[in-house]
Design a protein around this motif. Structure first.
Motif, PDB file in Angstrom:
ATOM      1  N   LEU A 261       0.846  -1.212   0.000  1.00  0.00           N
ATOM      2  CA  LEU A 261       0.000   0.000   0.000  1.00  0.00           C
ATOM      3  C   LEU A 261       0.867   1.243   0.000  1.00  0.00           C
ATOM      4  O   LEU A 261       1.848   1.333   0.748  1.00  0.00           O
ATOM      5  CB  LEU A 261      -0.907  -0.004   1.234  1.00  0.00           C
ATOM      6  CG  LEU A 261      -2.030  -1.034   1.245  1.00  0.00           C
ATOM      7  CD1 LEU A 261      -2.772  -0.995   2.579  1.00  0.00           C
ATOM      8  CD2 LEU A 261      -2.999  -0.794   0.090  1.00  0.00           C
ATOM      9  N   MET A 262       0.488   2.206  -0.820  1.00  0.00           N
ATOM     10  CA  MET A 262       1.386   3.358  -0.994  1.00  0.00           C
ATOM     11  C   MET A 262       1.592   4.133   0.309  1.00  0.00           C
ATOM     12  O   MET A 262       2.657   4.699   0.537  1.00  0.00           O
ATOM     13  CB  MET A 262       0.901   4.261  -2.121  1.00  0.00           C
ATOM     14  CG  MET A 262      -0.466   4.816  -1.954  1.00  0.00           C
ATOM     15  SD  MET A 262      -0.894   5.776  -3.412  1.00  0.00           S
ATOM     16  CE  MET A 262      -2.568   6.228  -2.994  1.00  0.00           C
ATOM     17  N   CYS A 263       0.571   4.132   1.200  1.00  0.00           N
ATOM     18  CA  CYS A 263       0.706   4.878   2.457  1.00  0.00           C
ATOM     19  C   CYS A 263       1.865   4.350   3.304  1.00  0.00           C
ATOM     20  O   CYS A 263       2.370   5.057   4.173  1.00  0.00           O
ATOM     21  CB  CYS A 263      -0.589   4.793   3.253  1.00  0.00           C
ATOM     22  SG  CYS A 263      -1.228   3.106   3.422  1.00  0.00           S
ATOM     23  N   ASP A 277      -1.050  10.429   5.313  1.00  0.00           N
ATOM     24  CA  ASP A 277      -0.523   9.130   4.902  1.00  0.00           C
ATOM     25  C   ASP A 277      -0.640   8.926   3.397  1.00  0.00           C
ATOM     26  O   ASP A 277       0.107   8.148   2.817  1.00  0.00           O
ATOM     27  CB  ASP A 277      -1.276   8.006   5.626  1.00  0.00           C
ATOM     28  CG  ASP A 277      -1.075   8.086   7.132  1.00  0.00           C
ATOM     29  OD1 ASP A 277       0.088   8.107   7.557  1.00  0.00           O
ATOM     30  OD2 ASP A 277      -2.074   8.165   7.865  1.00  0.00           O
ATOM     31  N   CYS A 278      -1.613   9.567   2.781  1.00  0.00           N
ATOM     32  CA  CYS A 278      -1.792   9.453   1.332  1.00  0.00           C
ATOM     33  C   CYS A 278      -2.683  10.594   0.863  1.00  0.00           C
ATOM     34  O   CYS A 278      -3.279  11.312   1.676  1.00  0.00           O
ATOM     35  CB  CYS A 278      -2.432   8.105   0.958  1.00  0.00           C
ATOM     36  SG  CYS A 278      -4.172   7.999   1.424  1.00  0.00           S
ATOM     37  N   PHE A 280      -5.531  10.425  -0.540  1.00  0.00           N
ATOM     38  CA  PHE A 280      -6.957  10.221  -0.232  1.00  0.00           C
ATOM     39  C   PHE A 280      -7.252  10.680   1.195  1.00  0.00           C
ATOM     40  O   PHE A 280      -8.257  11.350   1.445  1.00  0.00           O
ATOM     41  CB  PHE A 280      -7.349   8.744  -0.415  1.00  0.00           C
ATOM     42  CG  PHE A 280      -6.992   8.221  -1.771  1.00  0.00           C
ATOM     43  CD1 PHE A 280      -7.471   8.830  -2.912  1.00  0.00           C
ATOM     44  CD2 PHE A 280      -6.153   7.126  -1.920  1.00  0.00           C
ATOM     45  CE1 PHE A 280      -7.136   8.370  -4.179  1.00  0.00           C
ATOM     46  CE2 PHE A 280      -5.813   6.651  -3.174  1.00  0.00           C
ATOM     47  CZ  PHE A 280      -6.304   7.279  -4.304  1.00  0.00           C
ATOM     48  N   ASN A 281      -6.363  10.319   2.146  1.00  0.00           N
ATOM     49  CA  ASN A 281      -6.539  10.802   3.517  1.00  0.00           C
ATOM     50  C   ASN A 281      -6.459  12.324   3.548  1.00  0.00           C
ATOM     51  O   ASN A 281      -7.148  12.982   4.328  1.00  0.00           O
ATOM     52  CB  ASN A 281      -5.459  10.200   4.428  1.00  0.00           C
ATOM     53  CG  ASN A 281      -5.781   8.767   4.812  1.00  0.00           C
ATOM     54  OD1 ASN A 281      -6.691   8.167   4.254  1.00  0.00           O
ATOM     55  ND2 ASN A 281      -5.038   8.214   5.762  1.00  0.00           N
ATOM     56  N   ILE A 307      -0.768   4.060  10.442  1.00  0.00           N
ATOM     57  CA  ILE A 307      -1.494   4.726   9.358  1.00  0.00           C
ATOM     58  C   ILE A 307      -2.945   4.961   9.806  1.00  0.00           C
ATOM     59  O   ILE A 307      -3.543   4.098  10.438  1.00  0.00           O
ATOM     60  CB  ILE A 307      -1.515   3.836   8.084  1.00  0.00           C
ATOM     61  CG1 ILE A 307      -0.114   3.320   7.753  1.00  0.00           C
ATOM     62  CG2 ILE A 307      -2.206   4.536   6.930  1.00  0.00           C
ATOM     63  CD1 ILE A 307       0.762   4.123   6.918  1.00  0.00           C
ATOM     64  N   VAL A 308      -3.466   6.127   9.456  1.00  0.00           N
ATOM     65  CA  VAL A 308      -4.867   6.439   9.782  1.00  0.00           C
ATOM     66  C   VAL A 308      -5.757   5.815   8.700  1.00  0.00           C
ATOM     67  O   VAL A 308      -5.604   6.124   7.518  1.00  0.00           O
ATOM     68  CB  VAL A 308      -5.078   7.973   9.826  1.00  0.00           C
ATOM     69  CG1 VAL A 308      -6.537   8.297  10.136  1.00  0.00           C
ATOM     70  CG2 VAL A 308      -4.135   8.613  10.844  1.00  0.00           C
ATOM     71  N   HIS A 312     -12.812   4.125   3.219  1.00  0.00           N
ATOM     72  CA  HIS A 312     -12.388   4.388   1.833  1.00  0.00           C
ATOM     73  C   HIS A 312     -11.171   3.522   1.475  1.00  0.00           C
ATOM     74  O   HIS A 312     -10.915   3.259   0.308  1.00  0.00           O
ATOM     75  CB  HIS A 312     -12.060   5.867   1.636  1.00  0.00           C
ATOM     76  CG  HIS A 312     -10.908   6.333   2.470  1.00  0.00           C
ATOM     77  ND1 HIS A 312     -10.934   6.323   3.835  1.00  0.00           N
ATOM     78  CD2 HIS A 312      -9.676   6.792   2.129  1.00  0.00           C
ATOM     79  CE1 HIS A 312      -9.770   6.765   4.298  1.00  0.00           C
ATOM     80  NE2 HIS A 312      -8.986   7.056   3.278  1.00  0.00           N
ATOM     81  N   CYS A 313     -10.426   3.056   2.519  1.00  0.00           N
ATOM     82  CA  CYS A 313      -9.219   2.243   2.278  1.00  0.00           C
ATOM     83  C   CYS A 313      -9.550   0.937   1.559  1.00  0.00           C
ATOM     84  O   CYS A 313      -8.663   0.341   0.932  1.00  0.00           O
ATOM     85  CB  CYS A 313      -8.506   1.944   3.594  1.00  0.00           C
ATOM     86  SG  CYS A 313      -7.890   3.425   4.419  1.00  0.00           S
TER      87      CYS A 313
HETATM   88  S1  SF4 Z   1      -6.610   5.179   1.332  1.00  0.00           S
HETATM   89 FE1  SF4 Z   1      -6.047   4.011   3.150  1.00  0.00          FE
HETATM   90  S2  SF4 Z   1      -5.090   2.128   2.394  1.00  0.00           S
HETATM   91 FE2  SF4 Z   1      -5.182   3.582   0.697  1.00  0.00          FE
HETATM   92  S3  SF4 Z   1      -3.182   4.543   0.714  1.00  0.00           S
HETATM   93 FE3  SF4 Z   1      -4.574   5.822   1.912  1.00  0.00          FE
HETATM   94  S4  SF4 Z   1      -4.372   5.161   4.030  1.00  0.00           S
HETATM   95 FE4  SF4 Z   1      -3.461   3.587   2.726  1.00  0.00          FE
END
Ligand code: SF4
Ligand code: SF4
Length: 329
Positions: A261-263, A277-278, A280-281, A307-308, A312-313
């Motif tokens: 996972l990229m996060c 963390d990413c 999307f977050n 990671i939070v 959606h993950c």
């Molecule tokens: S959406 Fe969730 S699983 Fe996907 S990269 Fe972000 S934190 Fe990680």
């Protein structure tokens, strides 16, 4: 759609991503950072387009932009962490930030690989006539969304005229060596309520069709699942398809995706210097913990963080997984 509203909708789905990843482990949150190889910077929410599926909610009326001061703070972190190999610049349309070229040139001086998440049509905007050459001269990897190799499906998702402009931009990039000497990657996300298809097969179809009809070559096609956030979540809710889509994601949950996972391998910095963390977050305003701003960045703390996560993950762990670089498992 407001962030609180989105979180309530995502939380209303009966399955929980947090519980799902704990199956078979005693850890409270087994999703921790692993490495820090990619520094992703979102330099602003302005975009010359306003695509239906946009997870950033970007558009021509957004004004949020990363300042040069914050860019310099990001560059200082990039310089201080040798493990960072890639600087991944995103937006909105990142080229719309007046400091974009400065960021590229400075990151390049640090010897990093640079990715421009380019929507292609920005290259055809007035004032950007030399942008293709600038990217080529700095050996920037161009990574561009192209919903499909047909005009109708692309314009349906991204707006009228987008396909033709994208084709023109790709042909100009090809002439500069992109797709052969320089890296040119395309990104595909499905239009409907389903997961992206097998990456390699779809890549073959894209390559054949774009070459045959337009003489275009590119390196890789990355298949990305649509994330149930922002405009796409709004559309799912409006059309009564939220539960169906979540069910599709949850049923396709694949634990083999967790490692990649990229996060777990990157940092995502917002236009105001906040750390996530990413991407999307970032859009859901779920700040990384405990390091949540570039002003207080500490490598060891960041790389060992929890990671939070939220529902959606499930979009990242469905099927072969999904990330900015396509499949992860
Ligand atoms: S959406 Fe969730 S699983 Fe996907 S990269 Fe972000 S934190 Fe990680
Ligand atoms: S081009 Fe990308 S950033 Fe811009 S509106 Fe479309 S999806 Fe969003």
């Amino acid at each position: 759609m407001l962030v609180d509203e989105q979180m309530n909708i995502l939380g209303s789905y009966p399955d929980s991503f947090g519980k799902q990843i704990r199956i078979g482990t005693d850890a409270k949150n087994p999703l921790t950072g692993l490495t820090l190889t990619t520094f992703q910077i979102n330099v602003g929410k302005w975009c010359n387009q306003a695509c239906k599926h946009c997870h950033v909610d970007a558009s021509p009326i957004r004004t949020e932009m990363m300042s040069k001061e914050t860019i310099d703070k990001c560059l200082a972190i990039i310089k201080s962490v040798p493990a960072i190999q890639t600087v991944d610049i995103t937006g909105g349309a990142p080229e719309g930030n007046i400091h974009f070229r400065y960021l590229v040139e400075e990151a390049r001086k640090l010897g990093k690989k640079i990715i421009d998440r380019c929507n292609l049509t920005i290259l055809e905007e007035k004032g950007n006539e030399d942008l293709h050459e600038f990217l080529a001269a700095n050996e920037v990897e161009v990574c561009s969304s192209l919903p499909y190799f047909s005009q109708s499906r692309t314009d349906q998702q991204r707006g009228d005229g987008v396909f033709n402009k994208s084709i023109t931009a790709l042909q100009k990039l090809n002439k500069l060596g992109y797709g052969t000497r320089l890296p040119l990657n395309l990104v595909y996300n499905p239009v409907g309520v389903f997961l992206s298809s097998a990456q390699k097969q779809l890549e073959r179809e894209f390559k054949e069709n774009l070459d045959k009809k337009y003489g275009i070559v590119f390196n890789n096609l990355y298949c990305i699942n649509n994330m149930p956030i922002n405009r796409y979540l709004g559309a799912l809710v409006r059309t009564g398809k939220f539960e169906t889509y979540m069910e599709t994601l949850v049923n396709a949950y694949n634990p083999m995706t967790l490692e990649g996972l990229m996060c777990r391998h990157q940092i995502s910095v917002g236009y105001d210097g906040k750390i996530y963390d990413c991407d999307f977050n970032q859009m859901l305003e779920l700040e990384a913990k405990p390091v949540s701003h570039v002003d207080h960045f500490d490598y060891e703390t960041f790389v060992n963080r929890n990671i939070v996560v939220a529902n959606h993950c499930f979009g990242c762990t469905a099927g072969a997984g999904s990330s900015c670089g396509g499949e992860v498992a």
